[in-house]
Design a protein around this motif. Structure first.
Motif, PDB file in Angstrom:
ATOM      1  N   ASN A  14       0.698  -1.177  -0.036  1.00 38.67           N
ATOM      2  CA  ASN A  14       0.071  -0.183  -0.005  1.00 38.67           C
ATOM      3  C   ASN A  14       0.705   1.188   0.102  1.00 38.67           C
ATOM      4  N   GLU A  15       1.961   1.206  -0.586  1.00 41.88           N
ATOM      5  CA  GLU A  15       3.066   2.241  -0.458  1.00 41.88           C
ATOM      6  C   GLU A  15       3.911   2.321  -1.747  1.00 41.88           C
ATOM      7  N   PRO A  16       3.903   3.548  -2.333  1.00 43.07           N
ATOM      8  CA  PRO A  16       4.642   3.499  -3.698  1.00 43.07           C
ATOM      9  C   PRO A  16       6.125   3.111  -3.516  1.00 43.07           C
ATOM     10  N   LEU A  17       6.932   2.556  -4.333  1.00 41.22           N
ATOM     11  CA  LEU A  17       7.885   2.201  -4.149  1.00 41.22           C
ATOM     12  C   LEU A  17       8.899   3.471  -4.721  1.00 41.22           C
ATOM     13  N   LYS A  18       9.603   3.920  -3.838  1.00 36.54           N
ATOM     14  CA  LYS A  18      10.507   5.196  -3.975  1.00 36.54           C
ATOM     15  C   LYS A  18      11.858   4.843  -4.577  1.00 36.54           C
ATOM     16  N   VAL A  19      12.184   5.210  -5.900  1.00 34.95           N
ATOM     17  CA  VAL A  19      13.475   5.015  -6.539  1.00 34.95           C
ATOM     18  C   VAL A  19      14.128   6.021  -6.960  1.00 34.95           C
ATOM     19  N   ILE A  20      15.539   5.733  -7.371  1.00 36.25           N
ATOM     20  CA  ILE A  20      16.319   6.898  -8.091  1.00 36.25           C
ATOM     21  C   ILE A  20      16.320   6.133  -9.583  1.00 36.25           C
ATOM     22  N   SER A  45      26.199   9.126  -6.338  1.00 39.95           N
ATOM     23  CA  SER A  45      26.507   9.011  -4.887  1.00 39.95           C
ATOM     24  C   SER A  45      25.749  10.185  -4.388  1.00 39.95           C
ATOM     25  N   GLU A  46      25.680  11.356  -5.003  1.00 41.82           N
ATOM     26  CA  GLU A  46      24.813  12.447  -4.412  1.00 41.82           C
ATOM     27  C   GLU A  46      23.529  12.116  -4.139  1.00 41.82           C
ATOM     28  N   GLN A  47      22.883  11.482  -4.909  1.00 41.05           N
ATOM     29  CA  GLN A  47      21.376  11.059  -5.136  1.00 41.05           C
ATOM     30  C   GLN A  47      21.142   9.870  -3.932  1.00 41.05           C
ATOM     31  N   VAL A  48      22.177   9.188  -3.760  1.00 41.47           N
ATOM     32  CA  VAL A  48      22.124   8.106  -2.797  1.00 41.47           C
ATOM     33  C   VAL A  48      22.179   8.566  -1.421  1.00 41.47           C
ATOM     34  N   ASN A  49      23.061   9.697  -0.992  1.00 46.23           N
ATOM     35  CA  ASN A  49      23.472  10.190  -0.028  1.00 46.23           C
ATOM     36  C   ASN A  49      22.088  11.001   0.450  1.00 46.23           C
ATOM     37  N   ARG A  50      21.377  11.702  -0.580  1.00 43.43           N
ATOM     38  CA  ARG A  50      20.251  12.269  -0.237  1.00 43.43           C
ATOM     39  C   ARG A  50      19.311  11.695   0.285  1.00 43.43           C
ATOM     40  N   VAL A  51      19.017  10.421  -0.331  1.00 47.11           N
ATOM     41  CA  VAL A  51      17.922   9.499   0.177  1.00 47.11           C
ATOM     42  C   VAL A  51      18.093   8.847   1.479  1.00 47.11           C
ATOM     43  N   LEU A  52      19.367   8.595   1.703  1.00 49.22           N
ATOM     44  CA  LEU A  52      20.084   8.124   2.954  1.00 49.22           C
ATOM     45  C   LEU A  52      19.596   9.065   4.100  1.00 49.22           C
ATOM     46  N   GLN A  53      19.874  10.285   3.912  1.00 44.24           N
ATOM     47  CA  GLN A  53      19.654  11.459   4.877  1.00 44.24           C
ATOM     48  C   GLN A  53      18.041  11.547   5.284  1.00 44.24           C
ATOM     49  N   LEU A  54      17.310  11.175   4.222  1.00 40.85           N
ATOM     50  CA  LEU A  54      15.671  10.926   4.383  1.00 40.85           C
ATOM     51  C   LEU A  54      15.215   9.775   5.223  1.00 40.85           C
ATOM     52  N   GLY A  55      16.379   9.103   5.461  1.00 41.79           N
ATOM     53  CA  GLY A  55      16.093   7.807   6.232  1.00 41.79           C
ATOM     54  C   GLY A  55      15.138   6.415   5.271  1.00 41.79           C
ATOM     55  N   GLN A  56      15.430   6.731   4.038  1.00 40.61           N
ATOM     56  CA  GLN A  56      15.009   5.816   3.308  1.00 40.61           C
ATOM     57  C   GLN A  56      15.978   4.733   2.610  1.00 40.61           C
ATOM     58  N   GLN A  57      15.573   3.733   1.986  1.00 39.26           N
ATOM     59  CA  GLN A  57      16.322   2.771   1.518  1.00 39.26           C
ATOM     60  C   GLN A  57      16.444   3.022  -0.033  1.00 39.26           C
ATOM     61  N   PRO A  58      17.872   3.448  -0.533  1.00 40.20           N
ATOM     62  CA  PRO A  58      17.668   3.848  -1.996  1.00 40.20           C
ATOM     63  C   PRO A  58      17.910   2.704  -2.856  1.00 40.20           C
ATOM     64  N   ILE A  59      17.091   2.887  -3.776  1.00 42.62           N
ATOM     65  CA  ILE A  59      16.849   1.740  -4.838  1.00 42.62           C
ATOM     66  C   ILE A  59      17.130   2.322  -6.349  1.00 42.62           C
ATOM     67  N   ILE A  60      17.809   2.044  -7.176  1.00 41.59           N
ATOM     68  CA  ILE A  60      18.067   2.660  -8.577  1.00 41.59           C
ATOM     69  C   ILE A  60      17.208   1.855  -9.532  1.00 41.59           C
ATOM     70  N   SER A 118       9.722   8.474  -8.273  1.00 38.92           N
ATOM     71  CA  SER A 118      11.139   8.989  -8.258  1.00 38.92           C
ATOM     72  C   SER A 118      11.273   9.832  -7.341  1.00 38.92           C
ATOM     73  N   VAL A 119      12.396   9.799  -6.436  1.00 41.45           N
ATOM     74  CA  VAL A 119      12.980  10.729  -5.500  1.00 41.45           C
ATOM     75  C   VAL A 119      14.264  11.231  -5.868  1.00 41.45           C
ATOM     76  N   GLY A 120      14.700  11.054  -7.076  1.00 40.04           N
ATOM     77  CA  GLY A 120      16.112  11.469  -7.635  1.00 40.04           C
ATOM     78  C   GLY A 120      16.193  10.915  -9.033  1.00 40.04           C
ATOM     79  N   VAL A 121      16.819  11.950  -9.741  1.00 35.84           N
ATOM     80  CA  VAL A 121      17.340  11.282 -10.995  1.00 35.84           C
ATOM     81  C   VAL A 121      18.670  11.523 -11.178  1.00 35.84           C
ATOM     82  N   VAL A 122      19.509  10.524 -12.122  1.00 38.17           N
ATOM     83  CA  VAL A 122      20.908  10.683 -12.309  1.00 38.17           C
ATOM     84  C   VAL A 122      21.132  11.339 -13.397  1.00 38.17           C
ATOM     85  N   ASN A 123      21.739  12.564 -13.639  1.00 37.86           N
ATOM     86  CA  ASN A 123      21.746  13.207 -14.828  1.00 37.86           C
ATOM     87  C   ASN A 123      23.382  13.294 -15.320  1.00 37.86           C
ATOM     88  N   ALA A 124      23.629  13.452 -16.422  1.00 37.62           N
ATOM     89  CA  ALA A 124      25.013  13.376 -16.900  1.00 37.62           C
ATOM     90  C   ALA A 124      25.757  14.483 -16.487  1.00 37.62           C
TER      91      ALA A 124
END
Length: 677
Positions: free
Chosen positions: A575-581, A619-634, A671-677
């Motif tokens: 019952n919760e959306p899957l939060k991903v990068i 790495s920036e996106q992963v660290n930002r998700v970790l600071q929010l207390g969530q499990q980063p998933i790409i 989506s909680v983050g996007v990896v751009n070039a």
């Protein structure tokens, strides 16, 4: 032909001629004594053979001795009826047993006949039948065992040939014994009939032809009948006993005397019980101690001597074992044993011994059993036996975990303390020794019993030292599960599936893929913490796509897509959306264009500046998700998932990388983050 061959032929022909040609009394005495001697010799040989095949001539010898005994019976009957005399041997046996009392003599003789016919002969016949049947039934299994040993290289061709010949000889021997035992039974029946003829016909002949009175005729022919019966029945009894001994010997490496001493007297302490029983029998019954005490004393003395002999023999065996161990250590071959490496080792300092000592309340062994069960259920992996040992080179409260002899993790425990992990904020009232939780590296405190309740009320997670070790060991096993799965372990998993799905395994192994190919795919799944418990689905997918490619990376991607429901449930909460990068199309195209093909498969050939740029953004996106207390998933497209995983292999290997094809259609993705070039 040699002289001994001719003599045996002449002897057999002479036995047949004895049935029709009268024999002088003097020669008959010699032949009767030879008959008794031969029976004694056969009995002694049967008692001293270790294997029935050592006396393989016994069935033929049994037939010859039976024929010889019947010929002697006919000769003695002829003399008894014609001359009312049958030589000194027959007369002596009759006089000795009767002892002046014909009734007693007949009773003794009848008892001997009953024992011979009902007990010995019938028993030997039955044992021969059963032994022949079992030997024939066991032949196919023994032949298969020989073929298996030969194929395994345990024996050579000559040894296999010798074993086959031995099996065939055993079957022939017991089959011959089954037939020869019938001759023994017939001989016993014939002896009883001959005795009746000697007695009845003898009394009539004595009165009619020899002019004896009824009393003299009864007395004379009764003695001769008893003597003749004993002279024939005693050798028959000995040979029947030898027959029983031959066919009942099994599972023995020595002769009968050695087996009796080693097996019957194996428990000397039981002789003390026998002695006590005999002594009590003399005390509390009218038998009296005079008759029982000497026998009890003999049993006590025998028990004492046997116990001393057993103790001395045990000391000698222990000394031989020690000498053998020392010799093995000195031998060059002993180094080979040092090459063996345990898959998993758990070593601890002497201060942590109470964890593993059950007498001190330690339950580490039970917890390890539960860890193996948990890994089997969660990962589908059979964790090998974990070797536990103390190590005096470690600090008293330190422990280490090794994988295949290499150190992979370590930690320290404080017994009689509890590990308290902060809920995210610190409570000044909870004090203790600062440390880090060994499994996940989180900051924690070692607190004593008095602080435990206050820490729990403040929201701290409090665990005892055994739970800390169990959690750490579980996480280490999960992290290195792919290293524990080799070809042999994969073969065991395949065999377990084959029991229920034989057609699937026959289609997969080895026609489509080898065990090594399957092992690589399973290892890659375990490396990314994907359970391989659903082996049927995994093997079905490999059987489908293994016909088109042998690349383990590509096969792993197909398997992951087949396990989409499992992967979705592993990362998505109900019952919760899957939060991903997510990865931008530009980055995906850059990675896709950098894929190169080779004979060994495809690989990512991205230039270092681009690689560093993508890695930095990620790495920036992963660290930002970790600071929010969530499990980063790409989340990526299926075409670049495995290449993105390769980029994160060293630094961010604990970050899951999944593709759109590995998610169920009904799952909501945010989506909680996007990896751009």
């Amino acid at each position: 032909m040699k002289v001994r061959d001719i003599s045996i032929l002449v002897g057999v022909i002479g036995i047949v001629l004895m049935m029709v040609v009268p024999i002088p009394k003097e020669l008959l005495d010699i032949l009767l004594i030879i008959n008794i001697s031969a029976a004694i010799m056969i009995l002694l040989i049967s008692m001293n053979t270790q294997d029935a095949l050592q006396f393989s001539i016994f069935p033929t010898l049994l037939l010859i001795t039976t024929l010889f005994r019947l010929a002697l019976n006919i000769s003695t009957t002829r003399l008894i009826l014609s001359e009312a005399e049958a030589g000194k041997v027959v007369h002596t046996f009759g006089e000795f047993v009767a002892g002046g009392e014909l009734a007693i003599g007949f009773v003794v003789f009848l008892i001997l006949v009953v024992v011979q016919f009902i007990v010995i002969t019938k028993g030997a016949e039955r044992v021969s039948e059963v032994a022949a049947r079992f030997t024939l039934d066991a032949m196919p299994g023994k032949q298969m065992s020989i073929d298996a040993d030969l194929n395994a290289g345990l024996i050579n061709e000559q040894q296999a040939k010798d074993r086959r010949e031995k099996i065939e000889k055993e079957a022939d021997f017991y089959g011959a014994m089954d037939g020869a035992s019938k001759f023994v039974k017939g001989d016993a029946i014939a002896s009883i009939i001959i005795v009746a003829i000697n007695l009845i016909a003898g009394i009539i002949v004595g009165m009619v032809i020899h002019g004896m009175s009824a009393t003299d005729s009864l007395n004379t022919y009764s003695i001769l009948t008893i003597g003749d019966g004993l002279v024939s029945q005693i050798p028959a009894l000995l040979i029947s006993t030898a027959t029983g001994i031959i066919v009942t010997r099994a599972a023995s490496d020595g002769n009968l005397a050695q087996d009796l001493i080693q097996q019957v007297l194996r428990f000397p302490k039981l002789l003390y019980i026998v002695a006590g029983t005999i002594a009590l029998l003399g005390i509390f019954t009218p038998i009296g101690p005079l008759a029982t005490f000497p026998i009890a004393a003999v049993f006590i003395f025998a028990a004492y001597r046997l116990q001393r002999s057993a103790d001395r023999k045990q000391k000698e065996e222990d000394l031989l074992v020690e000498e053998k161990e020392i010799e093995e250590v000195r031998s060059p071959e002993s180094v080979i044993s040092l090459l063996q490496v345990d898959p998993i080792e758990f070593e601890f300092g002497y201060g942590l011994i109470p964890l593993a000592d059950t007498q001190q309340g330690g339950d580490l062994l039970d917890r390890i059993i539960m860890i193996r069960r948990q890994c089997a259920l969660e990962m589908g992996l059979i964790v090998p036996v974990i070797r536990i040992r103390d190590n005096i080179q470690l600090k008293p409260n330190e422990y280490i975990i090794k994988m295949k002899g290499n150190l992979v993790a370590r930690g320290e425990l404080l017994l009689n303390h509890y590990l308290a992990m902060s809920p995210g904020y610190d409570d000044d009232s909870v004090t203790g020794i600062e440390t880090k939780e060994p499994a996940f590296g989180l900051p924690a405190l070692w607190i004593d019993e008095s602080t435990k309740e206050r820490a729990e009320m403040a929201g701290y997670t409090v665990v005892d030292p055994p739970s800390v070790v169990a959690t750490h060991l579980t996480e280490v096993i999960k992290k290195h599960a792919h290293e524990l799965l080799g070809r042999q372990e994969t073969k065991s998993l395949i065999d377990s599936v084959k029991e229920s799905y034989p057609t699937l395994i026959e289609d997969l192994i080895p026609s489509t893929l080898s065990i090594g190919d399957v092992q690589k795919v399973l290892s890659k799944l375990l490396k990314e913490k994907i359970s391989i418990r659903d082996l049927v689905t995994i093997f079905e997918t490999l059987a489908d796509y293994g016909k088109y490619t042998k690349d383990p990376d590509v096969l792993t991607e197909y398997v992951r897509q087949a396990l989409s429901r499992q992967i979705t449930l592993q990362y998505a909460s109900p019952n919760e959306p899957l939060k991903v990068i997510t990865v931008s199309p530009t980055v995906e195209k850059k990675i896709s264009d950098s894929v190169q093909q080779s004979d060994q498969g495809s690989y990512l050939a991205l230039d270092p500046p681009s690689t560093q740029a993508i890695y930095s953004r990620l790495s920036e996106q992963v660290n930002r998700v970790l600071q929010l207390g969530q499990q980063p998933i790409i989340l990526t497209s299926p075409t670049i998932r495995m290449y993105m995983r390769q980029m994160l292999e060293r630094s961010l290997q604990d970050i899951p990388v999944i593709s759109y094809s590995e998610l169920e259609p009904n799952i909501e993705v945010q989506s909680v983050g996007v990896v751009n070039a």
